[in-house]
Design an enzyme around this catalytic site. Structure first.
Site, PDB file in Angstrom:
ATOM      1  N   ASP A 324       0.882  -1.156   0.000  1.00 16.30           N
ATOM      2  CA  ASP A 324       0.000   0.000   0.000  1.00 16.30           C
ATOM      3  C   ASP A 324       0.928   1.216   0.000  1.00 16.30           C
ATOM      4  O   ASP A 324       1.923   1.238   0.722  1.00 16.30           O
ATOM      5  CB  ASP A 324      -0.868  -0.019   1.252  1.00 16.30           C
ATOM      6  CG  ASP A 324      -1.718   1.220   1.357  1.00 16.30           C
ATOM      7  OD1 ASP A 324      -2.470   1.480   0.418  1.00 16.30           O
ATOM      8  OD2 ASP A 324      -1.606   1.928   2.379  1.00 16.30           O
ATOM      9  N   ASP A 517      -0.485  -0.234   6.352  1.00 16.95           N
ATOM     10  CA  ASP A 517      -0.538   0.331   7.706  1.00 16.95           C
ATOM     11  C   ASP A 517      -1.908   0.858   8.093  1.00 16.95           C
ATOM     12  O   ASP A 517      -2.173   1.095   9.257  1.00 16.95           O
ATOM     13  CB  ASP A 517       0.468   1.487   7.829  1.00 16.95           C
ATOM     14  CG  ASP A 517      -0.024   2.730   7.109  1.00 16.95           C
ATOM     15  OD1 ASP A 517      -0.528   2.580   5.981  1.00 16.95           O
ATOM     16  OD2 ASP A 517       0.080   3.826   7.677  1.00 16.95           O
ATOM     17  N   ASP A 521      -6.581  -1.425   5.429  1.00 19.07           N
ATOM     18  CA  ASP A 521      -5.708  -2.475   4.900  1.00 19.07           C
ATOM     19  C   ASP A 521      -5.948  -3.822   5.590  1.00 19.07           C
ATOM     20  O   ASP A 521      -5.450  -4.853   5.130  1.00 19.07           O
ATOM     21  CB  ASP A 521      -4.224  -2.104   5.086  1.00 19.07           C
ATOM     22  CG  ASP A 521      -3.823  -0.924   4.205  1.00 19.07           C
ATOM     23  OD1 ASP A 521      -4.426  -0.785   3.126  1.00 19.07           O
ATOM     24  OD2 ASP A 521      -2.936  -0.165   4.596  1.00 19.07           O
TER      25      ASP A 521
END
Length: 627
Positions: A324, A517, A521
Site C-alpha cells: 500500500d 498500515d 488495509d
C-alpha cells in the site's frame, strides 16, 4: 545456567566418575566380567537410577496416561534390555549420554529463548500518578484513559499516550531494534515499552494497558510458538507413527531371527536394544522447532515480530510483495504544496476545502486543515456525506459544496480544470461552480528504494504497489522506487480484488505478501499469504490482522527477515536430512549386528547435539540483505 540444569550437571559428573571407575574395574579387578559380582551390579544399578530415574519416571507416567511411544519409553526399554543381557556399563552409558544431550538441549533452547524473552522485559511494572501533589506507584492496569502519568528519567513508559509537558530522548531499542534515541516533546505521541532518557515527562494516557503497544507485543510473542510451520507439523506426525513402528521392529528383531534361524536370544535382544537407542527421534523433535524458534528470535532482535513459525516458513517462499503506498512507501505526511483558485481567492478556496473536510480524520483532510491554520466553525457545516473513493458532499452556509477527486467532479458534471501535476489533487466546487484545485504532496520514506532493491536481491521477483492516488502520481512514485507493477485510483474494496487476482497468478509453493498500515488495509492483510503491518504508525486493526509486524515501520527490514527465514528453513532441512541419514545407516548396521551400543549412543545423542548446534546458527543469521 538454571538451578535445574546445575543439578543435572552434578548428576552427570557423579555418574561419569563412578562409571569410569567401574569400567576400569571391569578390566582390572574382575576381568572376567561383572556377571557374578553382585556388588558391582548393584553399584551399576544405583548409578543408573541416579542418572536416569527421571527418564524412567516420565516413561511410566506417560504409559499410565496412555502415551506409550516417546523417547523416554525408548530409552527405558533399551537400557532395561541392556541390563537384561548383562551390558551394565552400556546401559548406564546410554542413559548418561542421553542426559548430556538433554542438558545441552536445555541450555541451547534457553539461549534461543533469550532473544525473545529479552523482549518480555519491556513489560512495565508500575505507573506513576500524582495524588495530592505526591507521586504514587500503581499497577498500569489501574490507569484509565485520560489520566496523567509521570515518567521519570530511566523509567520504562508504562502506557501509550501523548506528552503534555516535558522534553526527553526516548530509547526505543526494545521495540524497534534501533539504538538511536528519539526526541519527544509536548504534543508528541509516545508508546509503552520504551525507556525514558534524561527528562521528566507528563503523559496523558490514550489507551488502557490491555490495548497498549506493549501488551499487544507481549501477546504476539507469547502466541508465536503455537503456530507451527508445515515442517514442524510433519515432524510431529512423523514421530507419532515412527516411534511405534521402530518399537515393534525392535521386538520382532529380538524374537523372530532366533526362532526362525536359530541363535542366542541374548545376542538378538542386545541388537534390538541398540536398534531402539539409535531410533530415538529426539534429534528431529528438538532441533526442528528450535531452529524456527531461533529464527523468530533473530527477527525479534531486529525489531520485527513474526507471529509464528508458519509465517517464517511462508516468508522463505515469498516471491511477490504488494505495498500500500501511503504510510508504507511514503511518509503519509501530506502538505499542501500548491493552490490553483478559479473564480475565488486562495484564502476562500482553502477555507471551503477545510470546512468540507471538517469532520474527516483522513491524512489529506488533516493537511488541508493544517494549511488553513484557523479554528473551524463547524456550525457552518451540515449534511456532510462521505462518498467512498470520491470525496465529500457537504452544505457550507446552506450551499452544497463538493471536495474530492476527479471522479467526483465527473459524477457531478462539474466543469473543472484537470491538474496533471504529481501529488494528490483535491478539487473544490460550490453550487455547481468550480472553485479551484489544491495540490497535496507526500514524500517517499527514507530507505524505501534501497528496501525494494534488497528484496529483489534476496529473491522477491515481483514488487507491486496499490494506491487510491491518481495514475500519474502513482507512476511517478513507482518509477522512482523501482516498483514492477502499479494499480492506481483504487477504492478500498478494489485492493482485495487486486490481491485476489495476483494470488491466482502464483505458481506452486510461491507466496504473496501484503505490506500496509491503514485501518482499511486489514482485509487485504488477512487475505494475503503473509500480512506485514507497520507497528509504529500503523492502526491497531492492521497490526491485529497482520502476520508480521515491523515495529519501526522500516520496510528495509522485510528483506532482512526474508533472509532470516530462508536461512532458518535451510538449517531445518539440513537437520532433517542429516538426522534421518545417520540414523538409517546405523539402524541397518545395528540390525545386522555391526554396530554396538557406543555407535548407537552417537546415532542418538551425538546426532542430537550436532543438530542442536546447527539450529543455534539461526540466532546468528547475517541480517544484511545480499550480504
Amino acid at each position: 545456567m538454571t538451578k535445574k540444569q546445575k543439578k543435572m550437571l552434578a548428576r552427570i559428573i557423579v555418574t561419569f566418575v563412578v562409571l569410569a571407575v567401574l569400567v576400569v574395574g571391569e578390566h582390572t579387578i574382575w576381568p572376567d566380567g561383572t556377571g557374578s559380582n553382585w556388588a558391582a551390579i548393584l553399584i551399576y544399578l544405583v548409578v543408573y537410577l541416579v542418572i536416569g530415574y527421571d527418564i524412567v519416571y516420565k516413561a511410566l507416567r506417560n504409559i499410565s496416561h496412555g502415551q506409550v511411544f516417546d523417547e523416554n519409553f525408548l530409552m527405558m526399554i533399551a537400557t532395561f534390555g541392556a541390563f537384561g543381557v548383562g551390558e551394565y556399563s552400556e546401559a548406564v552409558a546410554v542413559m548418561l549420554f542421553y542426559q548430556v544431550g538433554e542438558l545441552f538441549q536445555g541450555y541451547a533452547v534457553g539461549k534461543s529463548r533469550q532473544s525473545i524473552s529479552d523482549m518480555m522485559d519491556i513489560c512495565p511494572e508500575y505507573a506513576n500518578i500524582e495524588v495530592d501533589q505526591e507521586l504514587r506507584q500503581v499497577d498500569p492496569d489501574d490507569v484509565e484513559v485520560g489520566d496523567i502519568i509521570i515518567v521519570k528519567p530511566g523509567e520504562r513508559i508504562p502506557l501509550d499516550g501523548v506528552v503534555m509537558e516535558g522534553e526527553s530522548l526516548v530509547d526505543t531499542a526494545a521495540l524497534t531494534g534501533e539504538s538511536v534515541p528519539r526526541k519527544v516533546q509536548a504534543g508528541n505521541e509516545i508508546i509503552s515499552g520504551c525507556v525514558n532518557g534524561s527528562g521528566t515527562l507528563k503523559v496523558k494516557v490514550t489507551k488502557e494497558f490491555d490495548d497498549s503497544t506493549v501488551a499487544k507485543i507481549l501477546e504476539l510473542v507469547e502466541n508465536a510458538s503455537s503456530k507451527k510451520a508445515k515442517v514442524e507439523n510433519f515432524i510431529t506426525r512423523f514421530a507419532k507413527y515412527y516411534t511405534p513402528v521402530v518399537t515393534i521392529g525392535a521386538v520382532l528383531l529380538a524374537i523372530l531371527p532366533p526362532l526362525l534361524f536359530g541363535g542366542v536370544f541374548s545376542d538378538w535382544i542386545q541388537r534390538a536394544c541398540i536398534f531402539l537407542v539409535i531410533s530415538c527421534p529426539c534429534a528431529l523433535v528438538i532441533s526442528v522447532p528450535m531452529g524456527f524458534f531461533g529464527g523468530i528470535g533473530a527477527a525479534s532482535r531486529l525489531g520485527v515480530l513474526v507471529k509464528g513459525s508458519n509465517y517464517l516458513e511462508a516468508l522463505a517462499e515469498m516471491t511477490t510483495i504488494v505495498f500500500d503506498k501511503t504510510g508504507t512507501l511514503t511518509k503519509g505526511e501530506f502538505k499542501v504544496s500548491k493552490m490553483y483558485p478559479k473564480n475565488v481567492l486562495k484564502e476562500e478556496l482553502l477555507e471551503m476545502a477545510a470546512l468540507g473536510e471538517g469532520y474527516s480524520n483522513h491524512p489529506i483532510a488533516g493537511s488541508i486543515k493544517e494549511a488553513y491554520g484557523k479554528t473551524l466553525d463547524l456550525s457552518r457545516i451540515s449534511d456532510a456525506q462521505e462518498i467512498a473513493g470520491h470525496g465529500i458532499r457537504v452544505r457550507i452556509d446552506g450551499k452544497e459544496t463538493l471536495v474530492g477527486n476527479e471522479k467526483l467532479m465527473k459524477e457531478e458534471t462539474i466543469d473543472y480544470i484537470p491538474c496533471k501535476e504529481n501529488g494528490t489533487v483535491v478539487y473544490v466546487a460550490r453550487q455547481g461552480v468550480f472553485l479551484g484545485t489544491i495540490l497535496i504532496s507526500d514524500t517517499v520514506k527514507e530507505g524505501v528504494k534501497e528496501a525494494i532493491r534488497d528484496m529483489k536481491k534476496v529473491g522477491v521477483k515481483h514488487c507491486v504497489m496499490l494506491t487510491g492516488d491518481r495514475k500519474e502520481t502513482a507512476d511517478q512514485v513507482a518509477g522512482e522506487l523501482g516498483i514492477d507493477e502499479v494499480h492506481a485510483e483504487l477504492l478500498p474494496q478494489d485492493k482485495v480484488a487486486k490481491v485476489e487476482q495476483l494470488l491466482k497468478k502464483k505458481k506452486g509453493k510461491e507466496k504473496l505478501a501484503f505490506a500496509g498500515d491503514g485501518i482499511n488495509d486489514a482485509p487485504v492483510l488477512t487475505r494475503a499469504d503473509i500480512g506485514i503491518a507497520m507497528g509504529s504508525m500503523g492502526s491497531d486493526a492492521a497490526i491485529e490482522a497482520a502476520d508480521v509486524v515491523l515495529m519501526d515501520d522500516d520496510v528495509r527490514k522485510i528483506a532482512s527477515v526474508v533472509r532470516i527465514s530462508r536461512k532458518t528453513l535451510s538449517i531445518v532441512k539440513q537437520n532433517i536430512v542429516f538426522a534421518l541419514g545417520v540414523k538409517a545407516v546405523v539402524l541397518i548396521l545395528g540390525a545386522c549386528g555391526m554396530a554396538n551400543m557406543w555407535e548407537a549412543v552417537f546415532a542418538d545423542v551425538g546426532v542430537s547435539v550436532i543438530a542442536i548446534i546447527n539450529s543455534m546458527r539461526t540466532l546468528k543469521v547475517n541480517h544484511k540483505a545480499g550480504g
